[in-house]
Design a protein around this motif. Structure first.
Motif, short mmCIF file in Angstrom:
data_model
loop_
_atom_site.label_atom_id
_atom_site.label_comp_id
_atom_site.label_asym_id
_atom_site.label_seq_id
_atom_site.Cartn_x
_atom_site.Cartn_y
_atom_site.Cartn_z
N PHE A 1 -1.11 7.66 8.27
CA PHE A 1 -1.52 6.26 8.41
C PHE A 1 -1.02 5.43 7.24
CE2 PHE A 1 -5.18 7.65 5.94
CZ PHE A 1 -5.59 6.53 5.23
N HIS A 2 -0.85 4.14 7.52
CA HIS A 2 -0.41 3.17 6.52
C HIS A 2 -1.66 2.59 5.88
CE1 HIS A 2 1.72 -0.91 5.62
NE2 HIS A 2 1.53 -0.19 4.54
N ASP A 3 -1.97 3.07 4.69
CA ASP A 3 -3.13 2.59 3.93
C ASP A 3 -2.72 1.29 3.24
OD1 ASP A 3 -5.56 2.41 2.61
OD2 ASP A 3 -5.00 3.88 1.08
N GLU A 4 -2.68 0.24 4.01
CA GLU A 4 -2.14 -1.04 3.54
C GLU A 4 -2.93 -1.61 2.36
OE1 GLU A 4 -0.72 -5.32 5.42
OE2 GLU A 4 -1.55 -3.79 6.74
N ASN A 5 -4.24 -1.43 2.36
CA ASN A 5 -5.05 -2.00 1.28
C ASN A 5 -5.33 -1.01 0.15
OD1 ASN A 5 -6.94 -0.33 2.45
ND2 ASN A 5 -8.27 -1.96 3.18
N LEU B 1 -8.65 5.38 6.39
CA LEU B 1 -8.21 4.67 7.58
C LEU B 1 -9.30 3.67 7.96
CD1 LEU B 1 -6.16 4.26 9.89
CD2 LEU B 1 -7.34 6.11 11.11
N ASP B 2 -9.00 2.39 7.81
CA ASP B 2 -9.99 1.36 8.13
C ASP B 2 -10.18 1.27 9.64
OD1 ASP B 2 -10.28 0.78 5.44
OD2 ASP B 2 -8.73 -0.75 5.47
N GLY C 1 0.79 -1.23 0.00
CA GLY C 1 0.00 0.00 0.00
C GLY C 1 0.81 1.27 0.00
N GLU D 1 -5.50 0.01 10.96
CA GLU D 1 -4.26 0.16 10.21
C GLU D 1 -3.31 0.99 11.06
OE1 GLU D 1 -5.30 0.12 5.59
OE2 GLU D 1 -6.35 1.73 6.63
N TYR D 2 -2.02 0.79 10.88
CA TYR D 2 -1.04 1.56 11.62
C TYR D 2 -1.26 3.04 11.36
CZ TYR D 2 1.91 -2.36 13.08
OH TYR D 2 2.41 -3.48 13.68
N CYS D 3 -1.22 3.86 12.40
CA CYS D 3 -1.49 5.28 12.26
C CYS D 3 -0.80 6.05 13.39
CB CYS D 3 -2.99 5.54 12.28
SG CYS D 3 -3.84 5.02 13.78
N TYR E 1 0.02 0.51 16.14
CA TYR E 1 -1.15 -0.32 15.86
C TYR E 1 -2.04 -0.21 17.09
CZ TYR E 1 -3.99 -4.20 14.27
OH TYR E 1 -5.04 -4.99 13.85
#
Length: 121
Positions: free
Chosen positions: A68-72, A77-78, A30, A86-88, A108
């Motif tokens: 934030f890490h928008d991994e998907n 931010l999920d 992401g 998600e990590y933020c 996390y």
């Protein structure tokens, strides 16, 4: 008109490029999304561990930054039950002529609520 232009110039604050270091990124999936409370933003490809990026034209003085890490890669931010999944991170900063560097560490949140840290993949 000249008086209005001079007043606007006098009240405008200096701006500079913020040198931002983001750490504790769990993986390369992401993107990392960054925004300041004053409206500047950036999107950077995620890299496990730590990245450095520049946020342009940030006003001098105190401010807040959100990351934030928008991994998907869905651009948001999920959350589950109003808890970020998600990590933020967010934090306050103060930029000046002598200080344009800001460090922020992602967390996390579910693990922080449990009292321990999740290990990055």
């Amino acid at each position: 008109m000249l008086a209005i232009a001079l007043m606007a110039t006098a009240t405008a604050s200096a701006q500079r490029d913020m040198q931002l270091t983001i750490s504790n990124i769990p993986n390369d999936k992401g993107q990392i999304l960054v925004a300041t409370k004053s409206g500047q933003w950036a999107k950077v490809k995620a890299e496990k561990g730590k990245i450095e990026t520049t946020i342009k034209d940030v006003p001098d003085g105190k401010g807040t930054i959100y990351v934030f890490h928008d991994e998907n890669g869905n651009g948001q931010l999920d959350e589950k039950d109003n808890i970020p999944m998600e990590y933020c991170a967010f934090g306050d900063y103060e930029l000046s002529e002598s200080n344009s560097k800001v460090d922020i560490e992602l967390i996390y949140v579910p693990d922080k609520m449990k009292g321990h840290d999740r290990q990055a993949d």
